[in-house]
Design a protein around this motif. Structure first.
Motif, PDB file in Angstrom:
ATOM      1  N   TYR A 110      10.889 -16.780  15.687  1.00  0.00           N
ATOM      2  CA  TYR A 110      11.590 -14.785  15.483  1.00  0.00           C
ATOM      3  C   TYR A 110      11.172 -14.111  16.889  1.00  0.00           C
ATOM      4  CZ  TYR A 110      13.602 -16.902  10.917  1.00  0.00           C
ATOM      5  OH  TYR A 110      14.978 -17.068   9.766  1.00  0.00           O
ATOM      6  N   ALA A 111      12.433 -13.082  17.299  1.00  0.00           N
ATOM      7  CA  ALA A 111      11.628 -12.580  18.213  1.00  0.00           C
ATOM      8  C   ALA A 111      11.077 -11.304  16.888  1.00  0.00           C
ATOM      9  CB  ALA A 111      13.026 -11.437  19.266  1.00  0.00           C
ATOM     10  N   PRO A 112       9.570 -10.820  17.408  1.00  0.00           N
ATOM     11  CA  PRO A 112       8.773 -10.350  16.764  1.00  0.00           C
ATOM     12  C   PRO A 112       9.297  -8.583  17.372  1.00  0.00           C
ATOM     13  CG  PRO A 112       7.913 -11.171  18.543  1.00  0.00           C
ATOM     14  CD  PRO A 112       8.581 -12.211  18.141  1.00  0.00           C
ATOM     15  N   LEU A 113       9.864  -9.068  19.146  1.00  0.00           N
ATOM     16  CA  LEU A 113      10.176  -7.512  19.087  1.00  0.00           C
ATOM     17  C   LEU A 113      11.576  -8.273  19.907  1.00  0.00           C
ATOM     18  CD1 LEU A 113       7.065  -6.768  20.651  1.00  0.00           C
ATOM     19  CD2 LEU A 113       7.594  -5.625  18.771  1.00  0.00           C
ATOM     20  N   GLU A 114      12.615  -5.522  20.076  1.00  0.00           N
ATOM     21  CA  GLU A 114      13.572  -6.524  20.791  1.00  0.00           C
ATOM     22  C   GLU A 114      13.619  -7.184  22.060  1.00  0.00           C
ATOM     23  OE1 GLU A 114      17.142  -3.653  22.353  1.00  0.00           O
ATOM     24  OE2 GLU A 114      16.730  -3.951  20.814  1.00  0.00           O
ATOM     25  N   GLY A 115      13.625  -8.256  23.290  1.00  0.00           N
ATOM     26  CA  GLY A 115      13.375  -8.804  23.722  1.00  0.00           C
ATOM     27  C   GLY A 115      14.616  -8.962  24.674  1.00  0.00           C
ATOM     28  N   GLU A 116      15.140  -9.603  25.850  1.00  0.00           N
ATOM     29  CA  GLU A 116      15.914  -9.783  26.655  1.00  0.00           C
ATOM     30  C   GLU A 116      15.298 -10.960  27.132  1.00  0.00           C
ATOM     31  OE1 GLU A 116      16.532  -8.552  31.670  1.00  0.00           O
ATOM     32  OE2 GLU A 116      16.895  -7.120  29.537  1.00  0.00           O
ATOM     33  N   VAL A 117      16.421 -12.192  27.465  1.00  0.00           N
ATOM     34  CA  VAL A 117      15.639 -13.758  28.230  1.00  0.00           C
ATOM     35  C   VAL A 117      15.269 -13.825  29.424  1.00  0.00           C
ATOM     36  CG1 VAL A 117      16.041 -16.056  28.724  1.00  0.00           C
ATOM     37  CG2 VAL A 117      17.513 -14.712  26.403  1.00  0.00           C
ATOM     38  N   HIS A 118      13.813 -13.934  29.277  1.00  0.00           N
ATOM     39  CA  HIS A 118      13.949 -13.580  31.087  1.00  0.00           C
ATOM     40  C   HIS A 118      14.398 -15.139  31.677  1.00  0.00           C
ATOM     41  CE1 HIS A 118      10.862 -14.594  33.872  1.00  0.00           C
ATOM     42  NE2 HIS A 118      11.126 -13.245  34.004  1.00  0.00           N
ATOM     43  N   SER A 119      14.089 -15.831  31.251  1.00  0.00           N
ATOM     44  CA  SER A 119      14.056 -17.650  31.493  1.00  0.00           C
ATOM     45  C   SER A 119      14.015 -18.705  31.236  1.00  0.00           C
ATOM     46  CB  SER A 119      13.470 -17.348  33.044  1.00  0.00           C
ATOM     47  OG  SER A 119      11.646 -17.528  32.468  1.00  0.00           O
ATOM     48  N   PHE A 120      14.264 -19.092  30.943  1.00  0.00           N
ATOM     49  CA  PHE A 120      13.809 -20.454  29.913  1.00  0.00           C
ATOM     50  C   PHE A 120      13.974 -22.000  30.685  1.00  0.00           C
ATOM     51  CE2 PHE A 120      18.218 -19.508  30.371  1.00  0.00           C
ATOM     52  CZ  PHE A 120      19.148 -20.830  30.028  1.00  0.00           C
ATOM     53  N   ILE A 156      17.238 -24.093  23.879  1.00  0.00           N
ATOM     54  CA  ILE A 156      18.013 -23.503  24.972  1.00  0.00           C
ATOM     55  C   ILE A 156      19.158 -24.276  25.504  1.00  0.00           C
ATOM     56  CG2 ILE A 156      15.901 -23.297  25.623  1.00  0.00           C
ATOM     57  CD1 ILE A 156      15.745 -26.085  27.104  1.00  0.00           C
ATOM     58  N   GLU A 157      19.958 -24.421  25.179  1.00  0.00           N
ATOM     59  CA  GLU A 157      21.514 -25.259  25.448  1.00  0.00           C
ATOM     60  C   GLU A 157      22.186 -24.175  25.612  1.00  0.00           C
ATOM     61  OE1 GLU A 157      22.436 -28.314  22.618  1.00  0.00           O
ATOM     62  OE2 GLU A 157      21.136 -29.567  23.482  1.00  0.00           O
ATOM     63  N   ASN A 158      22.774 -23.439  25.272  1.00  0.00           N
ATOM     64  CA  ASN A 158      23.756 -22.207  24.912  1.00  0.00           C
ATOM     65  C   ASN A 158      22.772 -20.951  25.618  1.00  0.00           C
ATOM     66  OD1 ASN A 158      25.736 -23.780  24.321  1.00  0.00           O
ATOM     67  ND2 ASN A 158      24.761 -24.083  22.108  1.00  0.00           N
ATOM     68  N   LEU A 159      21.912 -21.026  26.310  1.00  0.00           N
ATOM     69  CA  LEU A 159      21.285 -19.623  26.523  1.00  0.00           C
ATOM     70  C   LEU A 159      21.703 -18.498  27.564  1.00  0.00           C
ATOM     71  CD1 LEU A 159      19.375 -18.202  24.856  1.00  0.00           C
ATOM     72  CD2 LEU A 159      16.765 -19.127  26.221  1.00  0.00           C
ATOM     73  N   GLN A 160      21.144 -16.924  28.160  1.00  0.00           N
ATOM     74  CA  GLN A 160      22.254 -17.267  29.070  1.00  0.00           C
ATOM     75  C   GLN A 160      20.864 -16.377  29.744  1.00  0.00           C
ATOM     76  OE1 GLN A 160      24.486 -18.049  31.340  1.00  0.00           O
ATOM     77  NE2 GLN A 160      24.836 -19.558  29.404  1.00  0.00           N
TER      78      GLN A 160
END
Length: 227
Positions: A110-120, A156-160
């Motif tokens: 789970y995300a401990p803090l709100e955030g956006e995907v920088h990269s993967f 990471i399959e459906n991540l953007q």
């Protein structure tokens, strides 16, 4: 304490977690995987299954559910991989920069803090992270990043890039040894102040000559998690 460390400490007062919040902190068991742990001399740490058996026994003996630890720990486990081991004490990377949470494959993260995907990306070197997600956070105008390594491929399959996760929202599941760099299942959780030019990856293990820089740029994740 730096201002960034103080920010993390203040955030840590809000009871953050990367695992199921219903797991009590009393169920988290400290684990020593350093070169100074004499018990590891009897364990084939190059084998994901043998190391996993050792960790699971340690958890059971301590009546826990999760084993944790490893920040700035000097480890011998990386000797098995040419990706880390450069045959030079100064440049060999063996000092761990994140916090490891050892628990079963497919465990939700789970995300401990709100955030956006920088990269993967899937980091496929032997002994590397396997599937990895990096989140970007901006809190009180301070930008920083958290890295989640040793995930499942499905994570990471459906991540953007740019996807937003709210605090407490599931972001991934853990992978097994066949995909996570050949380790017993665990999460590598790391805080990064300056991501530099990295994308989908960031050093999680440092050499002795670089550890001062990385200790500053990657402060103790336990400032947030308070285990």
């Amino acid at each position: 304490m730096t201002s960034f460390q103080q920010l993390l400490t203040d955030l840590g007062n809000k009871s953050l977690s990367v695992l199921d919040r219903n797991i009590p902190k009393s169920a988290y068991v400290p684990l020593d995987l350093s070169v100074t742990n004499a018990a590891l001399k009897e364990v084939d740490v190059s084998s994901a299954s043998k190391l996993g058996e050792y960790i699971n026994r340690h958890i059971a003996m301590n009546e826990g559910k999760v084993a944790y630890g490893g920040y700035l720990e000097k480890r011998g486990i990386y000797n098995r991989s040419d990706y880390f081991n450069q045959q030079n004490p100064e440049t060999e990377r063996n000092i761990h920069l994140g916090l490891d949470l050892w628990i079963a494959a497919e465990t939700p993260i789970y995300a401990p803090l709100e955030g956006e995907v920088h990269s993967f990306q899937n980091n496929t070197n032997f002994g590397d992270y396997g599937p990895t997600i990096i989140l970007k956070h901006i809190i009180n105008t301070v930008e920083f990043y958290t890295l989640y390594g040793h995930l499942s491929l499905a994570s990471i399959e459906n991540l953007q890039i740019g996807d937003v996760f709210r605090k407490g929202e599931q972001i991934a599941t853990l992978g097994d040894a066949s995909i996570n760099g050949d380790y017993a299942p665990h999460l590598h959780f790391q805080i990064i102040k300056d991501i530099q030019q990295y994308s989908g990856d960031y050093p999680g293990v440092a050499s002795q000559k670089d550890v001062v820089f990385y200790q500053e740029n990657c402060p103790d994740p336990n400032l947030l998690l308070r285990l």
